[in-house]
Design an enzyme around this catalytic site. Structure first.
Site, PDB file in Angstrom:
ATOM      1  N   ASN A 108     -34.406  31.854   6.054  1.00  0.00           N
ATOM      2  CA  ASN A 108     -33.275  32.616   5.603  1.00  0.00           C
ATOM      3  C   ASN A 108     -32.824  32.726   4.139  1.00  0.00           C
ATOM      4  O   ASN A 108     -31.980  33.117   3.694  1.00  0.00           O
ATOM      5  CB  ASN A 108     -31.945  31.934   6.414  1.00  0.00           C
ATOM      6  N   GLN A 137       4.856   8.130 -13.657  1.00  0.00           N
ATOM      7  CA  GLN A 137       5.040   6.755 -14.048  1.00  0.00           C
ATOM      8  C   GLN A 137       4.088   6.338 -14.944  1.00  0.00           C
ATOM      9  O   GLN A 137       2.789   5.621 -14.505  1.00  0.00           O
ATOM     10  CB  GLN A 137       5.069   5.948 -12.895  1.00  0.00           C
ATOM     11  N   ARG A 150      -5.861  -3.565  -6.099  1.00  0.00           N
ATOM     12  CA  ARG A 150      -6.220  -4.543  -5.015  1.00  0.00           C
ATOM     13  C   ARG A 150      -7.322  -3.945  -4.009  1.00  0.00           C
ATOM     14  O   ARG A 150      -7.784  -4.783  -3.199  1.00  0.00           O
ATOM     15  CB  ARG A 150      -4.979  -5.072  -4.455  1.00  0.00           C
ATOM     16  N   ASN A 194      11.237  -5.963   4.985  1.00  0.00           N
ATOM     17  CA  ASN A 194      11.838  -4.629   4.162  1.00  0.00           C
ATOM     18  C   ASN A 194      10.222  -3.469   4.510  1.00  0.00           C
ATOM     19  O   ASN A 194       9.172  -3.863   4.124  1.00  0.00           O
ATOM     20  CB  ASN A 194      11.831  -4.642   2.916  1.00  0.00           C
ATOM     21  N   GLY A 205       6.907  -1.637 -11.405  1.00  0.00           N
ATOM     22  CA  GLY A 205       7.736  -2.069 -10.346  1.00  0.00           C
ATOM     23  C   GLY A 205       8.263  -0.789  -9.544  1.00  0.00           C
ATOM     24  O   GLY A 205       8.375   0.447 -10.171  1.00  0.00           O
TER      25      GLY A 205
HETATM   26  C1  UD1 Z   1       7.022  -3.636  -1.391  1.00  0.00           C
HETATM   27  C2  UD1 Z   1       8.524  -4.140  -1.340  1.00  0.00           C
HETATM   28  C3  UD1 Z   1       8.650  -5.109  -0.085  1.00  0.00           C
HETATM   29  C4  UD1 Z   1       8.279  -4.295   1.108  1.00  0.00           C
HETATM   30  C5  UD1 Z   1       6.819  -3.924   1.079  1.00  0.00           C
HETATM   31  C6  UD1 Z   1       6.529  -3.088   2.232  1.00  0.00           C
HETATM   32  C7  UD1 Z   1       9.448  -3.997  -3.565  1.00  0.00           C
HETATM   33  C8  UD1 Z   1       9.716  -4.842  -4.648  1.00  0.00           C
HETATM   34  N1  UD1 Z   1       8.805  -4.823  -2.433  1.00  0.00           N
HETATM   35  O1  UD1 Z   1       6.205  -4.639  -1.782  1.00  0.00           O
HETATM   36  O2  UD1 Z   1       9.941  -5.540  -0.067  1.00  0.00           O
HETATM   37  O3  UD1 Z   1       8.188  -5.437   2.327  1.00  0.00           O
HETATM   38  O4  UD1 Z   1       6.933  -3.072  -0.129  1.00  0.00           O
HETATM   39  O5  UD1 Z   1       5.204  -2.534   2.112  1.00  0.00           O
HETATM   40  O6  UD1 Z   1       9.652  -2.937  -3.482  1.00  0.00           O
HETATM   41  N2  UD1 Z   1       4.503   1.563  -6.930  1.00  0.00           N
HETATM   42  C9  UD1 Z   1       4.678   2.491  -7.760  1.00  0.00           C
HETATM   43  N3  UD1 Z   1       4.887   2.072  -9.083  1.00  0.00           N
HETATM   44  C10 UD1 Z   1       4.997   0.679  -9.436  1.00  0.00           C
HETATM   45  C11 UD1 Z   1       4.837  -0.168  -8.226  1.00  0.00           C
HETATM   46  C12 UD1 Z   1       4.728   0.518  -6.924  1.00  0.00           C
HETATM   47  O7  UD1 Z   1       4.519   3.837  -7.671  1.00  0.00           O
HETATM   48  O8  UD1 Z   1       5.432   0.471 -10.377  1.00  0.00           O
HETATM   49  C13 UD1 Z   1       4.186   2.114  -5.458  1.00  0.00           C
HETATM   50  C14 UD1 Z   1       2.714   1.479  -5.062  1.00  0.00           C
HETATM   51  O9  UD1 Z   1       1.835   2.502  -5.333  1.00  0.00           O
HETATM   52  C15 UD1 Z   1       3.032   1.538  -3.429  1.00  0.00           C
HETATM   53  C16 UD1 Z   1       4.642   1.241  -3.305  1.00  0.00           C
HETATM   54  O10 UD1 Z   1       5.204   1.690  -4.638  1.00  0.00           O
HETATM   55  O11 UD1 Z   1       2.992   2.697  -2.769  1.00  0.00           O
HETATM   56  C17 UD1 Z   1       4.867  -0.238  -3.003  1.00  0.00           C
HETATM   57  O12 UD1 Z   1       4.397  -1.137  -4.267  1.00  0.00           O
HETATM   58  P1  UD1 Z   1       3.571  -2.503  -3.911  1.00  0.00           P
HETATM   59  O13 UD1 Z   1       3.004  -2.925  -5.195  1.00  0.00           O
HETATM   60  O14 UD1 Z   1       2.597  -2.045  -2.838  1.00  0.00           O
HETATM   61  O15 UD1 Z   1       4.792  -3.161  -3.344  1.00  0.00           O
HETATM   62  P2  UD1 Z   1       4.648  -4.703  -2.232  1.00  0.00           P
HETATM   63  O16 UD1 Z   1       4.251  -5.760  -2.839  1.00  0.00           O
HETATM   64  O17 UD1 Z   1       3.811  -4.179  -0.930  1.00  0.00           O
HETATM   65 CA    CA Z   2       2.511  -2.541  -0.413  1.00  0.00          CA
END
Ligand code: UD1
Ligand code: CA
Length: 461
Positions: A385, A72, A16, A169, A77
């Site tokens: 130099n 991972q 993104r 959150n 997720g």
């Molecule tokens: C997530 C939260 C949301 C919260 C928000 C805060 C969940 C389901 N949702 O949403 O409630 O308000 O963050 O910023 O948790 N990541 C991994 N592996 C994965 C997926 C994600 O390492 O498989 C890491 C991403 O790199 C990132 C973090 O986890 O640093 C959050 O993931 P992201 O997909 O950005 O979650 P949000 O949609 O922002």
């Molecule tokens: Ca995020």
């Protein structure tokens, strides 16, 4: 904090962001987001940290070499990401673990500590850090049941009524490790995105009647995350304004804040004026009563009191007090300009010491040199130099006068109080108090031009 560890989720690929870098390496005030988190954890004294990494893992590891890590392979997720750290968590049974998201850099040490105290005091299974935002779009909404948290609903899964909730959150949670491990096994990807949500662990705890605490951060900014470039720009602007506010509070004068960017950790003395386009980065210390800018970048450098720096670039160098440089001076790494030095337009200094009150006013290169005090450089001096293989030093004593357009071919030594005639190419040592002239004698041929004109006619226009 006893028996605590941290898991940082950082497997995001930056899709993104439209970036070739992993998302957590995108920078806020010139520092990767994951380094902001590493700093907060370090400030809390939390040393046992496991990062969950995906694409570009090597780059992330280089940014946070003190973290242990797991991979991972498939990004299924946030819950799935924490599952990869099971072996790490098993080493911390009986303790507590903070889980942080690598794309939410503003969680500070005080918030983490306060939430931890609440977590311990309430003997909670989970303590979730929340914030109330003006615009909660994109974040998971916190659904309360009285004081306690009942569940988190993601934006993609929320109905109209849930979307109105402004408590979100922050993506930072304290877990009892034992509870987290058993809850992870029960996550299911039954949601709009088909992912294993870590947030579902909250609902699991609440449904089991375990204590789920929601710690609302006093400053809502701690919750802000960045999923795309617009979000990253917002974080940069918030952090920039916070830095400006801090330095104004300390007595720094900012006439107009356009393009003034001060990285965290920079210190600036009282009554120093920052003009537009001033960028201060890295480990930089600026003294009192300086005027910096416009359009100046200073990185990893120490600037003494009373300096005037106008439209310059300075890297990994030291300027003592009352140094005046610019416009358009480049001070490259490992240089030291002693008190009262003056350096002017289109001058580059590299890996050199320049003595007190020496003046290098225009169009000059001083590289790999040791220059004494009260030296005057004429316009267009070059310390030569580099011979294509090695770099050599030029040593210039105190009180020397270097004539315009001279080349000093290193290694070479110019003795104290000597003169170099303009246009000289100096290859040999010049003793103290001498004059060195190293150029061909002038030849004048009277009438030569006229004779030519008569022979060939006037010059073509
Ligand atoms: C997530 C939260 C949301 C919260 C928000 C805060 C969940 C389901 N949702 O949403 O409630 O308000 O963050 O910023 O948790 N990541 C991994 N592996 C994965 C997926 C994600 O390492 O498989 C890491 C991403 O790199 C990132 C973090 O986890 O640093 C959050 O993931 P992201 O997909 O950005 O979650 P949000 O949609 O922002
Ligand atoms: Ca995020």
């Amino acid at each position: 904090m006893e028996q605590v560890c941290a898991v940082v989720l950082a497997a995001g690929d930056g899709k993104r962001m439209h970036s070739a870098r992993p998302k957590v390496l995108c920078e806020v005030l010139f520092s990767p987001m994951i380094c902001w988190i590493a700093d907060s954890l370090a400030e809390c004294g939390i040393e046992d940290v496991c990062a969950v990494l995906g694409a570009g893992a090597d780059q992330v590891r280089a940014a946070v070499p003190h973290f242990s890590w797991v991979e991972q392979k498939q990004r299924l997720g946030t819950g799935h990401a924490v599952m990869q750290a099971k072996a790490f968590l098993q080493q911390h049974l009986g303790g507590n673990c903070v889980v942080l998201y690598g794309d939410a850099p503003f969680v500070d040490a005080a918030t983490l500590r306060n939430a931890y105290e609440e977590h311990i005091r309430q003997k909670a299974a989970v303590t979730l850090i929340t914030a109330v935002l003006e615009d909660p779009t994109g974040y998971g909404r916190v659904i309360r049941d009285g004081e306690a948290v009942a569940k988190i609903v993601e934006q993609a899964d929320a109905d109209e009524r849930t979307l109105q909730v402004r408590e979100i959150n922050a993506g930072a949670y304290w877990f009892s490790v034992d509870f987290l491990l058993q809850a992870l096994d029960r996550l299911q990807p039954n949601n709009a995105q088909g992912e294993y949500y870590l947030t579902d662990v909250i609902g699991i705890a609440a449904a089991e009647g375990l204590r789920v605490c929601g710690y609302q951060a006093k400053n809502p900014q701690v919750a802000m995350g960045a999923n795309d470039r617009k979000g990253l720009l917002r974080l940069n602007e918030l952090a920039r304004q916070a830095q400006l506010a801090y330095h104004l509070e300390q007595g720094v004068e900012i006439v107009c804040a356009d393009g003034v960017i001060i990285a965290p950790g920079v210190t600036i003395g009282q009554d120093t004026v920052l003009l537009p386009g001033t960028i201060l980065k890295g480990k930089t210390t600026i003294g009192k009563h300086c005027v910096i800018g416009p359009n100046t970048v200073i990185e990893d450098s120490v600037i003494g009191d009373g300096c005037r720096i106008n439209a310059c670039q300075i890297e990994q160098s030291e300027l003592e007090e009352n140094v005046k440089i610019g416009p358009f001076t480049h001070v490259r790494p490992n240089s030291r300009l002693k008190a009262g030095v003056k350096i002017g337009n289109f001058v580059e200094v590299k890996n050199s010491v320049v003595g007190e009150k020496t003046a290098v006013a225009h169009l000059t290169y001083v590289g790999d040199s040791d220059v004494g005090k009260n030296v005057n450089f004429g316009c267009g001096t070059v310390t030569v130099n580099f011979d294509g293989h090695g770099k050599y030093r030029t040593v210039i004593g105190d009180g020397c006068f270097i004539g315009c357009n001279s080349n000093l071919i290193a290694p070479v030594t110019i003795g104290d109080d000597s003169y170099i005639a303009a246009g000289s190419t100096i290859t040999d040592e010049v003793p103290a108090d001498a004059l060195a002239i190293a150029r061909a004698r002038q030849v004048v041929k009277p009438g030569w031009a006229k004779a030519r004109r008569l022979r060939l006619g006037p010059r073509k226009k």
